[in-house]
Design an enzyme around this catalytic site. Structure first.
Site, PDB file in Angstrom:
ATOM      1  N   HIS A  18       0.811  -1.218   0.000  1.00 18.78           N
ATOM      2  CA  HIS A  18       0.000   0.000   0.000  1.00 18.78           C
ATOM      3  C   HIS A  18       0.844   1.269   0.000  1.00 18.78           C
ATOM      4  CE1 HIS A  18      -3.305  -2.776   1.606  1.00 18.78           C
ATOM      5  NE2 HIS A  18      -3.625  -2.416   0.379  1.00 18.78           N
ATOM      6  N   GLU A  46     -15.052   0.831  -6.165  1.00 19.50           N
ATOM      7  CA  GLU A  46     -14.886  -0.591  -5.843  1.00 19.50           C
ATOM      8  C   GLU A  46     -16.116  -1.339  -6.351  1.00 19.50           C
ATOM      9  OE1 GLU A  46     -14.364  -4.197  -4.888  1.00 19.50           O
ATOM     10  OE2 GLU A  46     -12.687  -2.940  -4.213  1.00 19.50           O
ATOM     11  N   ASP A  89      -5.752  -0.526  -7.776  1.00 16.79           N
ATOM     12  CA  ASP A  89      -5.436  -1.604  -6.826  1.00 16.79           C
ATOM     13  C   ASP A  89      -6.395  -2.749  -7.116  1.00 16.79           C
ATOM     14  OD1 ASP A  89      -4.795  -3.221  -4.694  1.00 16.79           O
ATOM     15  OD2 ASP A  89      -5.781  -1.983  -3.184  1.00 16.79           O
ATOM     16  N   SER A  90      -6.107  -3.477  -8.178  1.00 20.52           N
ATOM     17  CA  SER A  90      -7.032  -4.513  -8.643  1.00 20.52           C
ATOM     18  C   SER A  90      -6.596  -5.895  -8.170  1.00 20.52           C
ATOM     19  CB  SER A  90      -7.083  -4.506 -10.169  1.00 20.52           C
ATOM     20  OG  SER A  90      -5.821  -4.876 -10.679  1.00 20.52           O
ATOM     21  N   ASP A 122     -18.458  -0.709 -11.223  1.00 27.93           N
ATOM     22  CA  ASP A 122     -17.385  -1.275 -12.025  1.00 27.93           C
ATOM     23  C   ASP A 122     -16.412  -0.151 -12.401  1.00 27.93           C
ATOM     24  OD1 ASP A 122     -16.521  -1.692 -15.099  1.00 27.93           O
ATOM     25  OD2 ASP A 122     -16.594  -3.627 -14.075  1.00 27.93           O
ATOM     26  N   PRO A 136     -13.448 -10.537 -11.905  1.00 29.10           N
ATOM     27  CA  PRO A 136     -13.841  -9.126 -11.959  1.00 29.10           C
ATOM     28  C   PRO A 136     -12.690  -8.177 -12.295  1.00 29.10           C
ATOM     29  CG  PRO A 136     -14.661 -10.165  -9.939  1.00 29.10           C
ATOM     30  CD  PRO A 136     -13.731 -11.135 -10.583  1.00 29.10           C
ATOM     31  N   ASP A 181     -10.174  -3.050   0.519  1.00 28.80           N
ATOM     32  CA  ASP A 181      -9.722  -3.284   1.897  1.00 28.80           C
ATOM     33  C   ASP A 181      -9.373  -1.984   2.620  1.00 28.80           C
ATOM     34  OD1 ASP A 181      -6.933  -2.597   1.271  1.00 28.80           O
ATOM     35  OD2 ASP A 181      -6.797  -4.562   0.315  1.00 28.80           O
TER      36      ASP A 181
END
Length: 286
Positions: A61, A105, A155-156, A137, A162, A85
């Site tokens: 992060h 998200e 941050d996928s 999305d 998805p 998160d």
């Protein structure tokens, strides 16, 4: 007590001891589990792939957030794609000069579960008044929004399920369209030793789209297979040439405390192993 076996790679993986299962649910998009592990703390996995652990999340992060933000130096508007998160959000929120944070998200359940079971990831950042949380999305948001941003952080999850669309050519083009003058895009790009093809396809898509594009890396123990790669796309060809003294000045002036990131690590992270450089060059010349 049971084990959690990761299923990301064929014939190679990692196993976590589940000391206590905290939550398991099938959301509208994916299968989510959160459990406790004596070594790594609380762990979240989606569709059989470990996403984050309390023990080492700070590396990922901090590097995905502070490298573009300290490089930019004047970022006011930040867009986070994914990041349910809350770890990226927590780090972005540390930058006092950022005026608005939009986070998109796809899975609202991930946000809810992480706020409840992984509160140390967000540390209250979901309550930051600068935050606009959008459950949608990421690709759809990018193609329909009229807003523009100084920094976009993707941050996928891995490019399966998805998260697949967040590695497409259309995704990088949509991000480029939404960046302000001098804007920077960074994205999670997998571990090149195991996922070199992903790095190559990103190189092909960024080539010609950004004035300066490259990759940088950090070693995150949870993401097995070696160092983790992050893609870098900057609208200003000079962005990456910042002197170390400037980075040090910005870092010290921010008052931000980090556990992994520092200006020297920032600069060194862009030095890549030869096999990765060769793969990138080949891809961008094809």
């Amino acid at each position: 007590m049971r084990d959690y076996q990761e299923t990301l790679y064929e014939g190679y993986g990692q196993r976590f001891q589940v000391d206590k299962m905290l939550h398991e649910v099938r959301t509208g998009h994916q299968h989510l589990v959160i459990f406790e592990n004596a070594r790594m703390g609380r762990v979240m996995a989606l569709d059989g792939v470990i996403q984050t652990t309390e023990a080492d999340e700070f590396i990922y992060h901090e590097m995905l957030t502070h490298v573009p933000l300290f490089t930019h130096g004047l970022a006011r508007r930040v867009l986070i794609i994914g990041g349910g998160d809350g770890g990226i959000l927590r780090e972005v929120a540390k930058h006092r000069d950022v005026e608005s944070i939009t986070m998109v998200e796809i899975d609202g359940t991930v946000v809810e579960m992480c706020r409840e079971f992984l509160p140390n990831h967000s540390k209250g950042a979901f309550d930051d008044p600068r935050l606009n949380l959008v459950i949608d999305d990421g690709m759809r948001f990018l193609t329909s929004t009229e807003e523009t941003f100084d920094v976009i952080i993707s941050d996928s999850t891995d490019p399966i399920g998805p998260g697949e669309v967040l590695f497409s050519e259309n995704f990088y083009q949509a991000c480029r369209r939404c960046l302000n003058v001098g804007g920077i895009l960074v994205t999670q790009n997998g571990t090149p030793f195991m996922q070199l093809g992903g790095v190559q396809s990103t190189a092909q898509r960024m080539n010609g789209l950004f004035a300066d594009w490259h990759f940088y890396q950090a070693a995150v123990p949870t993401y097995i297979g070696g160092a983790m790669t992050f893609a870098w796309g900057a609208c200003d060809s000079e962005s990456r040439k910042l002197p170390l003294s400037t980075l040090r000045q910005r870092y010290a002036g921010s008052g931000i405390l980090t556990r992994y990131y520092n200006p020297e690590v920032h600069q060194g992270a862009f030095a890549l192993p030869q096999y990765v450089l060769q793969a990138i060059r080949k891809a961008s010349n094809d």
